[in-house]
Design a protein around this motif. Structure first.
Motif, PDB file in Angstrom:
ATOM      1  N   SER A  73       0.830  -1.189   0.000  1.00 43.73           N
ATOM      2  CA  SER A  73       0.000   0.000   0.000  1.00 43.73           C
ATOM      3  C   SER A  73       0.869   1.245   0.000  1.00 43.73           C
ATOM      4  O   SER A  73       1.957   1.258   0.567  1.00 43.73           O
ATOM      5  CB  SER A  73      -0.921   0.046   1.217  1.00 43.73           C
ATOM      6  OG  SER A  73      -1.641   1.239   1.263  1.00 43.73           O
ATOM      7  N   VAL A  74       0.367   2.259  -0.669  1.00 48.45           N
ATOM      8  CA  VAL A  74       0.903   3.606  -0.530  1.00 48.45           C
ATOM      9  C   VAL A  74      -0.281   4.489  -0.142  1.00 48.45           C
ATOM     10  O   VAL A  74      -1.410   4.228  -0.549  1.00 48.45           O
ATOM     11  CB  VAL A  74       1.593   4.122  -1.819  1.00 48.45           C
ATOM     12  CG1 VAL A  74       2.885   3.389  -2.082  1.00 48.45           C
ATOM     13  CG2 VAL A  74       0.678   4.042  -3.027  1.00 48.45           C
ATOM     14  N   PRO A  75      -0.036   5.492   0.676  1.00 50.07           N
ATOM     15  CA  PRO A  75      -1.144   6.321   1.167  1.00 50.07           C
ATOM     16  C   PRO A  75      -1.860   7.051   0.036  1.00 50.07           C
ATOM     17  O   PRO A  75      -1.231   7.685  -0.801  1.00 50.07           O
ATOM     18  CB  PRO A  75      -0.455   7.317   2.099  1.00 50.07           C
ATOM     19  CG  PRO A  75       0.867   6.728   2.424  1.00 50.07           C
ATOM     20  CD  PRO A  75       1.242   5.876   1.257  1.00 50.07           C
ATOM     21  N   GLN A  76      -3.173   6.949   0.025  1.00 48.13           N
ATOM     22  CA  GLN A  76      -3.982   7.691  -0.933  1.00 48.13           C
ATOM     23  C   GLN A  76      -4.245   9.075  -0.371  1.00 48.13           C
ATOM     24  O   GLN A  76      -4.311   9.274   0.833  1.00 48.13           O
ATOM     25  CB  GLN A  76      -5.314   6.986  -1.171  1.00 48.13           C
ATOM     26  CG  GLN A  76      -5.170   5.665  -1.878  1.00 48.13           C
ATOM     27  CD  GLN A  76      -6.522   5.047  -2.184  1.00 48.13           C
ATOM     28  OE1 GLN A  76      -7.413   5.712  -2.666  1.00 48.13           O
ATOM     29  NE2 GLN A  76      -6.641   3.766  -1.885  1.00 48.13           N
ATOM     30  N   GLY A  77      -4.393  10.035  -1.251  1.00 47.76           N
ATOM     31  CA  GLY A  77      -4.719  11.386  -0.810  1.00 47.76           C
ATOM     32  C   GLY A  77      -3.506  12.226  -0.470  1.00 47.76           C
ATOM     33  O   GLY A  77      -3.634  13.398  -0.159  1.00 47.76           O
ATOM     34  N   LEU A  78      -2.329  11.637  -0.517  1.00 45.57           N
ATOM     35  CA  LEU A  78      -1.099  12.383  -0.272  1.00 45.57           C
ATOM     36  C   LEU A  78      -0.316  12.469  -1.578  1.00 45.57           C
ATOM     37  O   LEU A  78      -0.291  11.526  -2.365  1.00 45.57           O
ATOM     38  CB  LEU A  78      -0.228  11.682   0.778  1.00 45.57           C
ATOM     39  CG  LEU A  78      -0.849  11.474   2.154  1.00 45.57           C
ATOM     40  CD1 LEU A  78       0.100  10.696   3.050  1.00 45.57           C
ATOM     41  CD2 LEU A  78      -1.177  12.822   2.787  1.00 45.57           C
ATOM     42  N   GLY A  81       2.188   9.616  -1.927  1.00 43.99           N
ATOM     43  CA  GLY A  81       1.559   8.337  -2.256  1.00 43.99           C
ATOM     44  C   GLY A  81       1.217   8.256  -3.735  1.00 43.99           C
ATOM     45  O   GLY A  81       1.460   7.244  -4.398  1.00 43.99           O
ATOM     46  N   LEU A  82       0.677   9.332  -4.284  1.00 46.80           N
ATOM     47  CA  LEU A  82       0.337   9.393  -5.706  1.00 46.80           C
ATOM     48  C   LEU A  82       1.594   9.274  -6.560  1.00 46.80           C
ATOM     49  O   LEU A  82       1.631   8.508  -7.525  1.00 46.80           O
ATOM     50  CB  LEU A  82      -0.407  10.690  -6.009  1.00 46.80           C
ATOM     51  CG  LEU A  82      -0.775  10.951  -7.465  1.00 46.80           C
ATOM     52  CD1 LEU A  82      -1.690   9.857  -7.996  1.00 46.80           C
ATOM     53  CD2 LEU A  82      -1.432  12.309  -7.595  1.00 46.80           C
ATOM     54  N   LEU A  83       2.628  10.016  -6.196  1.00 46.77           N
ATOM     55  CA  LEU A  83       3.884   9.962  -6.948  1.00 46.77           C
ATOM     56  C   LEU A  83       4.478   8.554  -6.920  1.00 46.77           C
ATOM     57  O   LEU A  83       4.899   8.026  -7.957  1.00 46.77           O
ATOM     58  CB  LEU A  83       4.881  10.972  -6.384  1.00 46.77           C
ATOM     59  CG  LEU A  83       6.274  10.945  -7.016  1.00 46.77           C
ATOM     60  CD1 LEU A  83       6.200  11.329  -8.490  1.00 46.77           C
ATOM     61  CD2 LEU A  83       7.209  11.876  -6.268  1.00 46.77           C
ATOM     62  N   LEU A  84       4.510   7.924  -5.754  1.00 48.90           N
ATOM     63  CA  LEU A  84       5.052   6.570  -5.656  1.00 48.90           C
ATOM     64  C   LEU A  84       4.241   5.586  -6.493  1.00 48.90           C
ATOM     65  O   LEU A  84       4.802   4.701  -7.143  1.00 48.90           O
ATOM     66  CB  LEU A  84       5.110   6.122  -4.195  1.00 48.90           C
ATOM     67  CG  LEU A  84       6.164   6.824  -3.338  1.00 48.90           C
ATOM     68  CD1 LEU A  84       6.010   6.428  -1.875  1.00 48.90           C
ATOM     69  CD2 LEU A  84       7.572   6.526  -3.843  1.00 48.90           C
ATOM     70  N   HIS A 104      -2.406   6.872 -21.432  1.00 45.94           N
ATOM     71  CA  HIS A 104      -2.674   8.097 -20.688  1.00 45.94           C
ATOM     72  C   HIS A 104      -2.934   7.677 -19.247  1.00 45.94           C
ATOM     73  O   HIS A 104      -3.760   6.805 -19.000  1.00 45.94           O
ATOM     74  CB  HIS A 104      -3.889   8.828 -21.260  1.00 45.94           C
ATOM     75  CG  HIS A 104      -4.243  10.051 -20.485  1.00 45.94           C
ATOM     76  ND1 HIS A 104      -3.540  11.227 -20.598  1.00 45.94           N
ATOM     77  CD2 HIS A 104      -5.197  10.270 -19.571  1.00 45.94           C
ATOM     78  CE1 HIS A 104      -4.065  12.120 -19.784  1.00 45.94           C
ATOM     79  NE2 HIS A 104      -5.062  11.571 -19.145  1.00 45.94           N
ATOM     80  N   VAL A 105      -2.221   8.294 -18.319  1.00 42.82           N
ATOM     81  CA  VAL A 105      -2.300   7.885 -16.919  1.00 42.82           C
ATOM     82  C   VAL A 105      -2.678   9.069 -16.039  1.00 42.82           C
ATOM     83  O   VAL A 105      -2.132  10.161 -16.179  1.00 42.82           O
ATOM     84  CB  VAL A 105      -0.933   7.331 -16.435  1.00 42.82           C
ATOM     85  CG1 VAL A 105      -0.954   7.005 -14.961  1.00 42.82           C
ATOM     86  CG2 VAL A 105      -0.518   6.132 -17.249  1.00 42.82           C
ATOM     87  N   PHE A 106      -3.608   8.830 -15.149  1.00 33.98           N
ATOM     88  CA  PHE A 106      -3.864   9.745 -14.048  1.00 33.98           C
ATOM     89  C   PHE A 106      -4.095   8.867 -12.830  1.00 33.98           C
ATOM     90  O   PHE A 106      -5.153   8.262 -12.688  1.00 33.98           O
ATOM     91  CB  PHE A 106      -5.062  10.660 -14.304  1.00 33.98           C
ATOM     92  CG  PHE A 106      -5.265  11.633 -13.175  1.00 33.98           C
ATOM     93  CD1 PHE A 106      -4.461  12.745 -13.067  1.00 33.98           C
ATOM     94  CD2 PHE A 106      -6.219  11.397 -12.207  1.00 33.98           C
ATOM     95  CE1 PHE A 106      -4.618  13.627 -12.013  1.00 33.98           C
ATOM     96  CE2 PHE A 106      -6.382  12.272 -11.141  1.00 33.98           C
ATOM     97  CZ  PHE A 106      -5.580  13.391 -11.055  1.00 33.98           C
ATOM     98  N   ALA A 107      -3.066   8.763 -12.006  1.00 31.71           N
ATOM     99  CA  ALA A 107      -3.097   7.902 -10.810  1.00 31.71           C
ATOM    100  C   ALA A 107      -3.430   6.472 -11.234  1.00 31.71           C
ATOM    101  O   ALA A 107      -2.705   5.890 -12.018  1.00 31.71           O
ATOM    102  CB  ALA A 107      -4.039   8.445  -9.766  1.00 31.71           C
ATOM    103  N   ASP A 108      -4.535   5.931 -10.734  1.00 32.93           N
ATOM    104  CA  ASP A 108      -4.870   4.539 -11.076  1.00 32.93           C
ATOM    105  C   ASP A 108      -5.853   4.452 -12.235  1.00 32.93           C
ATOM    106  O   ASP A 108      -6.340   3.377 -12.559  1.00 32.93           O
ATOM    107  CB  ASP A 108      -5.399   3.785  -9.857  1.00 32.93           C
ATOM    108  CG  ASP A 108      -6.673   4.377  -9.293  1.00 32.93           C
ATOM    109  OD1 ASP A 108      -6.950   5.558  -9.550  1.00 32.93           O
ATOM    110  OD2 ASP A 108      -7.391   3.658  -8.591  1.00 32.93           O
TER     111      ASP A 108
END
Length: 180
Positions: A73-78, A81-84, A104-108
């Protein structure tokens, strides 16, 4: 719009991941940061410490449960976390490029797309099928998975060009295995 103006149709394949942020493997992420992005030394040690310090517990009426240490897991909302997560998923662009698709990517939220003349639709579908198979294999190795029930293939173009591909009886889906 540019593809439609040139008499082409576009296939947009929307990839939905199951619990994407919650399944990021810390060991794989750290290895990926090191090998793919050159993160080393104190910086890699910082990420290792950051990821090893993740834990949670539940508090109800002032009573806390046991602390659970998180290995995935990586923290969502931070922002971090998004960068990782984006760095963890970076290989998808290379996979898409191997099959002449654009990612094309935006987060998940990941979208594959390709455009072609209506007479070349079957080649485009074959490229998408091969690419999605390669992505599924990469995701399995990365402890991620596609939610095939929510993954969709959408065709766009002018009404005239779409009628050429949809009205001729050709199979325009990725098959039963992909629920497109």
């Amino acid at each position: 719009m540019l593809a439609a103006d040139q008499g082409q149709v576009s296939a947009l394949y929307l990839l939905d991941l199951t619990s994407a942020f919650d399944t990021v493997d810390h060991a794989l992420l750290l290895t990926h940061l090191q090998r793919s992005f050159g993160v080393e030394g104190g910086c890699l040690a910082w990420f290792t410490l950051y990821l090893s310090g993740l834990s949670y517990c539940v508090v109800i009426n002032g009573v806390a449960s046991h602390i659970i240490h998180v290995m995935y897991s990586v923290p969502q909302g931070l922002v971090l976390g998004l960068l990782l997560f984006i760095l963890y998923m970076a290989d998808l662009a290379d996979i898409a490029a191997q099959y002449n698709l654009t990612l094309h990517v935006f987060a998940d939220d990941n979208q594959l797309y390709i455009y072609c003349k209506p007479e070349n639709v079957q080649l485009a579908v074959a490229s998408i099928q091969q690419c999605v198979t390669a992505i599924e294999q990469w995701m399995a190795a990365s402890r991620l998975s596609l939610n095939l029930d929510k993954t969709e293939l959408i065709w766009t173009g002018t009404k005239h060009n779409l009628s050429k591909i949809l009205g001729c009886g050709r199979a325009l889906t990725l098959g039963a295995a992909h629920n497109a």
